[in-house]
Every structure is written in structure tokens, then in C-alpha cells.
Design an enzyme around this catalytic site. Structure first.
Site, short mmCIF file in Angstrom:
data_model
loop_
_atom_site.label_atom_id
_atom_site.label_comp_id
_atom_site.label_asym_id
_atom_site.label_seq_id
_atom_site.Cartn_x
_atom_site.Cartn_y
_atom_site.Cartn_z
N ASP A 15 0.90 -1.12 0.09
CA ASP A 15 0.05 -0.12 -0.07
C ASP A 15 0.92 1.23 0.13
O ASP A 15 0.83 1.87 0.99
CB ASP A 15 -0.92 -0.03 1.25
CG ASP A 15 -1.88 1.02 1.17
OD1 ASP A 15 -2.03 1.72 0.19
OD2 ASP A 15 -2.45 1.29 2.13
N THR B 32 7.00 2.86 -0.01
CA THR B 32 7.83 4.04 0.40
C THR B 32 7.14 5.29 -0.31
O THR B 32 6.90 5.33 -1.65
CB THR B 32 9.16 3.70 -0.47
OG1 THR B 32 9.90 2.70 0.43
CG2 THR B 32 9.98 4.84 -0.34
N ARG C 269 10.87 -4.14 -10.07
CA ARG C 269 11.87 -2.93 -10.35
C ARG C 269 10.88 -1.73 -10.33
O ARG C 269 11.21 -0.97 -11.21
CB ARG C 269 12.86 -3.25 -11.25
CG ARG C 269 12.21 -3.60 -12.61
CD ARG C 269 13.51 -3.28 -13.76
NE ARG C 269 12.59 -3.87 -15.25
CZ ARG C 269 12.80 -4.86 -15.55
NH1 ARG C 269 13.13 -5.91 -14.90
NH2 ARG C 269 12.05 -5.29 -16.77
N GLY D 16 10.70 1.02 -8.49
CA GLY D 16 11.42 2.29 -8.59
C GLY D 16 10.74 3.36 -7.86
O GLY D 16 10.73 4.49 -8.31
N ASN E 287 13.88 3.58 4.41
CA ASN E 287 14.43 2.51 3.60
C ASN E 287 15.71 2.78 2.74
O ASN E 287 15.70 3.67 1.78
CB ASN E 287 13.07 2.34 2.47
CG ASN E 287 13.30 1.34 1.46
OD1 ASN E 287 14.50 0.64 1.69
ND2 ASN E 287 12.55 1.17 0.29
N SER F 7 16.44 -0.29 -0.98
CA SER F 7 15.64 -0.67 -2.23
C SER F 7 16.77 -0.98 -3.37
O SER F 7 17.41 0.10 -3.71
CB SER F 7 14.64 0.32 -2.62
OG SER F 7 14.24 -0.16 -3.95
N ASN G 274 16.13 -0.55 -6.40
CA ASN G 274 15.69 0.02 -7.65
C ASN G 274 15.96 1.39 -7.55
O ASN G 274 15.43 2.32 -8.73
CB ASN G 274 14.21 -0.48 -8.08
CG ASN G 274 14.03 -1.75 -7.80
OD1 ASN G 274 14.92 -2.63 -8.60
ND2 ASN G 274 13.26 -2.43 -7.22
N LYS H 226 15.48 0.08 7.41
CA LYS H 226 15.19 -1.12 6.65
C LYS H 226 16.62 -1.64 6.10
O LYS H 226 16.88 -0.60 4.92
CB LYS H 226 14.11 -1.10 5.88
CG LYS H 226 13.89 -2.53 5.13
CD LYS H 226 12.25 -2.25 4.52
CE LYS H 226 11.92 -3.33 3.70
NZ LYS H 226 10.53 -3.35 3.09
N GLY I 291 9.98 -13.28 -1.76
CA GLY I 291 8.95 -14.40 -1.59
C GLY I 291 9.86 -15.58 -1.18
O GLY I 291 10.97 -15.46 -0.61
N TYR J 277 4.80 -9.47 2.34
CA TYR J 277 4.36 -8.76 1.10
C TYR J 277 3.70 -10.16 0.22
O TYR J 277 2.67 -10.26 -0.08
CB TYR J 277 4.80 -7.92 0.48
CG TYR J 277 4.65 -7.09 -0.72
CD1 TYR J 277 3.82 -7.83 -1.55
CD2 TYR J 277 4.87 -5.81 -0.84
CE1 TYR J 277 3.39 -7.12 -2.97
CE2 TYR J 277 4.65 -5.23 -2.13
CZ TYR J 277 3.62 -5.80 -3.00
OH TYR J 277 3.12 -5.38 -4.08
N THR J 278 4.93 -10.78 -0.43
CA THR J 278 4.63 -11.69 -1.42
C THR J 278 3.72 -12.98 -1.00
O THR J 278 2.94 -13.10 -1.90
CB THR J 278 6.11 -12.09 -1.80
OG1 THR J 278 6.89 -11.13 -2.31
CG2 THR J 278 5.91 -13.19 -3.14
#
Ligand code: FMN
Length: 365
Positions: free
Chosen positions: A64, A85, A111, A113, A170, A173, A175, A215, A266, A315-316
Site C-alpha cells: 500500500d 515507500t 523494479r 522504482g 528505506n 531498495s 531499484n 530497513k 518471496g 508482502y509476497t
């Protein structure tokens, strides 16, 4: 196989993944999906970083991104929800396609981004939020073209202070080019100094403190983990979230999307992220840790806690198992505690840290 897996998943998985995600958000927003009430069991309650949470199961960042369904997620049984994010300015992210399901591996490569609506709109949405009370944290990041990444995190704290229960910086990431460099000792030291100084000023001015987490990535060797632990020590940081997606492709079955660029999440991330979690637990004493990566049911959730997590997120797993997963994990935790005479979920934390920390990462041979 649950109802979602039998009926809804085959339909959603025929759609383009981003379209399926938008539909899932819309269905949750309109509460079209009937969900069993989450278990209210005192054994699940846990206090972390000053929060009294009904259970330790959180929605991970990225699902979300724009704070559209925080309320419905809390109602679905999550003990806390992390939105974002969010970057200072809105951002469209990378060109599509940028989200790929690896069905045989129970995995996703993304990805995206940092596509998001930006701080202004997200702040407005959080301020207008109705529905169940509960802890909603905001995951903050930097615009891709920012000349000063750290200034973007500070701006997130300032702009979203009144609407966030906690913040997650964060810095992991894969990406946003250069973002992960903030995990180096000097850069992380500077980020923490600027961010936490500003936090203290805001807390003094507004009369309420906000916990701040960082994170980190699962792609860290022991020396990089040492550097993070050293940079964090004595700063007043409230905890670490471990971990973001991985750049590793270890253990993936060959398939149409296995070679896509981006971060992998995952099932294939479970072992790696749990080892890194346990090794960080050994380095940071009792600092709160949130374990993320590859949780798809109660068993993997219990393993994360035993490796050293105080809280968990996924999440996954939600993509593959559906929105009832939060309730299912909590019910599984209750069953496990009852069968093993565990008085409260916090007693699971760190029971097997040594065992997990001594496992080898694939690159360690
Ligand atoms: C499509 C997608 C988008 C994500 N976006 C974000 C994000 O914006 N910020 C963030 O901190 N993590 C993001 N994540 C990472 C997740 O929060 C989580 O750390 C990671 O996926 C591992 O957990 P999982 O295996 O349960 O998915 C994203 C993950 C996915 C799959």
C-alpha cells in the site's frame, strides 16, 4: 489450498501483475473480500518500541504505497501496517513492465522504482483516515533525482510527522541507483545523525516521540553487518527491519522471468533473509528487529521469530495466499503456543538465533 487460492488467484494471475495489484487494492478498499475476524488472543500481544500491538504480524512496505487501504489491512488482522515507500515529490517509477510473478518459486521480481503519490497527497490521505485504530508506520525514501538523499528522509519525517505512528528509512531498495550505499558505515552514520537529530527536535516541539527504524538489504556480508551494527550503536535508533528484496537469484528455477532485473522476494528469499536477521540479532543485543522475507504461513513466521525477530512482516505471501494470510498466521501462532506451552509470542524471539546465524549463505559455499 484456501478459498483465495482456489477461486480468486487463478483469475488474478491471468492478469498483468500490476493490474491484478490495483484490483486487489480496490477490492480491499471497498471491503469486497469477506475475511474471518482475526483472533484476539492475549498470547499474541507484544510491546515493541513503545507500541502495544495486538499481534506481531505486519503488512510490509510496498503493498500500500499510497496509504489507500491502511484501515482495511488492520481489519484483516494485521497488528500493524507500513505504508510507502513515500518520496518527497510524486514519482512515476521505472517503465513497465516492472513487476513479475515467478509462480513456481512463489516469488516476485520487482523494479518498481518508488512509484508513489508523494508526501503531500499521502499525508492528506493519512490525515483523513477513518476505520479501525491501529499502528500505521510510514516508510520513507528519496526521489531518484534528488541531489541529497538524506535531506529527502529528513523531509519525510517533517512532512509526515503528525500522521505517522513510526517511520522506516528505506535504504535498501535495489531499484534507486545509489540508495544502498547509505548502508556503509560513514553514510549510515551521517543519515542517522541528521535524521535522529531532527526527530528529537520534532519530538520536543510537538510533544510526542516517533520511533524510527532503518530497513536493510539481505545482500550483506559479515563485515557489512558489523559496519551497520557499529553505526547504529548508541544512536537511539529504535530498530532494524530485515530485509528488503535480494539481488541474488540463487535457487530460482529456470523460467520466463527468472532473468529480469530488480529485487527478488518471496519463498527464495526466506533462508537468506532469516540468516541475516539472526546474524544481526547477534550483533545488536536487544534492539527491536522486524523480520521480513519469504513468510508464507505460520511455520515460516515462527522460524523468523525464533531467529531473532520481535515482529514480522510480509508482502509476497499475500500475493500467493491472499488477504486471509494475516489471520491464518496469527491462528497458527496461537496453535503453536498452545501446543508448546509458550506463554506469549515474545517468548519465541531468539530461541534459535545461534542455529540460524551459523547457517551458510549460498555465496559462502
Ligand atoms: C512489488 C513490491 C514492491 C515493494 N516496494 C517496497 C517499497 O516501496 N519499500 C520497501 O521498503 N519495500 C518494498 N518492497 C519489499 C517488501 O516490503 C519486503 O521487504 C520484501 O518483499 C520481502 O518480503 P516478502 O518476501 O514477504 O515479500 C516491495 C516488494 C514488492 C514485492
Amino acid at each position: 489450498m484456501n478459498l483465495f487460492e482456489a477461486l480468486l488467484r487463478p483469475v488474478l494471475f491471468r492478469l498483468d501483475p500490476e493490474r491484478a495489484h490495483a484490483l486487489a487494492i480496490e477490492a480491499l478498499r471497498c471491503r469486497l473480500v469477506p475475511l474471518p475476524a482475526p483472533p484476539a488472543d492475549a498470547r499474541l500481544a507484544v510491546t515493541v518500541a513503545g507500541f502495544d500491538l495486538p499481534n506481531p504480524v505486519g503488512m510490509a512496505a510496498g503493498f500500500d504505497k499510497n496509504a489507500v487501504i491502511a484501515g482495511p489491512l488492520l481489519a484483516a488482522g494485521f497488528g500493524f501496517v507500513e505504508i510507502g515507500t513515500v518520496t518527497p515529490r510524486p514519482q512515476s517509477g521505472n517503465p513497465r513492465p516492472r513487476l513479475f510473478r515467478l509462480e513456481r518459486d512463489g516469488a516476485i521480481i520487482n523494479r518498481m522504482g518508488f512509484n508513489n503519490d508523494g508526501q503531500e497527497r499521502v499525508a492528506g490521505r493519512l490525515a483523513a483516515r477513518t476505520g479501525p485504530r491501529g499502528i500505521v508506520g510510514v516508510n520513507i525514501g528519496a526521489n531518484r533525482d534528488s541531489p541529497d538523499f538524506i535531506a529527502d528522509y529528513v523531509a519525510g519525517l517533517e512532512r509526515l510527522w503528525d500522521v505517522a505512528d513510526y517511520f522506516t528509512a528505506n535504504i535498501s531498495s535495489p531499484n534507486t541507483p545509489g540508495l544502498r550505499d547509505l548502508q556503509g558505515r560513514a553514510a549510515l552514520g551521517e543519515l542517522l545523525a541528521r535524521l535522529l537529530d531532527r526527530r528529537e527536535q520534532l519530538a520536543a516541539g510537538r510533544g510526542r516521540r516517533r520511533p524510527v527504524f532503518v530497513k536493510i538489504a539481505p545482500d550483506l556480508d559479515n563485515r557489512q553487518m558489523d559496519a551497520i551494527a557499529a553505526a547504529v550503536e548508541g544512536t537511539g535508533l529504535d530498530g532494524l527491519i530485515i530485509a528488503n528484496t535480494t539481488l541474488s537469484r540463487h535457487g530460482l528455477r529456470p523460467g520466463p522471468h527468472a532473468g529480469e532485473a530488480g529485487g527478488l522476494s518471496g519463498r527464495p528469499l526466506f533462508e537468506r533473509s532469516t540468516i541475516v536477521l539472526a546474524r544481526m540479532r547477534q550483533r545488536v543485543g536487544s534492539l527491536p528487529l522486524v523480520g521480513v522475507g519469504g513468510i508464507d504461513g505460520a511455520r515460516s513466521a515462527i522460524a523468523k521469530l525464533e531467529a531473532g525477530a520481535n515482529l514480522i512482516q510480509f508482502y509476497t505471501g499475500m500475493v500467493y495466499r491472499g488477504p486471509a494470510l494475516a489471520g491464518a498466521v496469527n491462528r497458527g501462532l496461537v496453535r503453536f503456543m498452545a501446543a508448546n506451552a509458550v506463554a506469549r509470542v515474545g517468548d519465541l524471539t531468539g530461541r534459535r538465533t545461534g542455529e540460524w546465524a551459523s547457517r551458510k549463505l549460498p555465496e559462502e559455499g
